[in-house]
Design an enzyme around this catalytic site. Structure first.
Site: not given
Ligand code: PEP
Length: 252
Positions: A8, A10, A97, A99, A171, A177, A216
């Site tokens: 992803n 982003k 997601h 975000e 998630e 992040g 992460s």
């Molecule tokens: C994500 O964008 O879905 C995500 C899990 O980000 P990160 O790996 O940076 O935590």
């Protein structure tokens, strides 16, 4: 079930950055992706065409979108439709997601509408769910995940369009992040819960539905995470932006 490794990106990467990253990825991965793995790249809208051209005809690589608006066309300034994404070669899209839910205020209802609409249009949809830290600390993980799952999946529209393909991504919001990874036992518990709910909601396809973990994921924790029961792939944000780290995850 095959393993899905999703990048992803982003709101990162101009077209030239996307082009060099995907070329580097192809160099590192082409010919070495195990037969049961699929590498999914989710670039921002502006780089979809660039990535689509680069991976077209390459085995084991797929393209997806991070979001869309659930309508065919019309006066929706700033939005992009599933038809436009299919036209660019997207096979996948995310819905819900964290975000989108937390920064852009997407409700369970809107996420559910996107999920059903995307499936109806033929996109393989990845429904993202996860609890915040406060919700976890209040002991509400089961309640939150169950609510998010039921509100998106308990629908005749979803059941009748499932052939397009559905995956889940667990998630935990506090692990996205932040560098903070959920403990293996927490991941195992959450994924078991998701599988159990899937068996109730979509009994015919529950055991074939991939459940990805996201939060992460890095090269050094990938194989441990992929070894947990009911983890069928990973959704990677930060570590997907560099070909070195993402290719190590893809092969991990
Ligand atoms: C994500 O964008 O879905 C995500 C899990 O980000 P990160 O790996 O940076 O935590």
């Amino acid at each position: 079930m095959h393993t899905l490794i999703a990048a992803n990106w982003k709101m990162h990467m101009t077209r030239s950055q996307a082009s060099s990253t995907v070329q580097e990825l192809l160099q590192k991965l082409e010919g070495s992706i195990p037969a049961n793995r699929e590498i999914l790249i989710l670039p921002p809208f502006t780089s979809l065409e660039t990535v689509s051209g680069a991976i077209s005809g390459k085995n084991g690589f797929s393209l997806g979108a991070q979001d869309f608006y659930p309508a065919e066309e019309g006066a929706y300034t700033g939005e992009v439709s599933p038809e436009m994404l299919l036209d660019l070669g997207c096979g996948y899209a995310l819905a819900g997601h964290s975000e989108r839910r937390h920064f852009f205020g997407e409700s369970d209802d809107l996420v559910g509408e996107k999920l059903a609409y995307g499936l109806e249009k033929g996109l393989h949809m990845i429904l993202c769910i996860g609890e915040t830290l406060t919700e976890r600390n209040q002991g509400r993980v089961r309640e939150v995940l169950t609510r998010q799952l039921h509100s998106a999946l308990d629908s005749e529209r979803v059941r009748s369009a499932l052939r397009s393909g559905l995956s889940l991504a667990y998630e935990p919001v506090w692990a996205i992040g932040t560098g903070e990874v959920a403990r293996p036992e927490d991941i195992e518990e959450a994924h078991a819960l998701v599988r159990e709910e899937l068996r109730t909601l979509l009994p015919q396809s529950a055991d074939r539905t991939a459940i990805l973990y996201g939060g992460s994921v890095k090269p050094d924790n990938t194989s441990q995470i992929l070894g947990i029961d009911n983890v069928n792939g990973v959704l990677v944000g930060g570590a997907s932006l560099k070909a070195d780290s993402f290719s190590a995850i893809a092969l991990g």
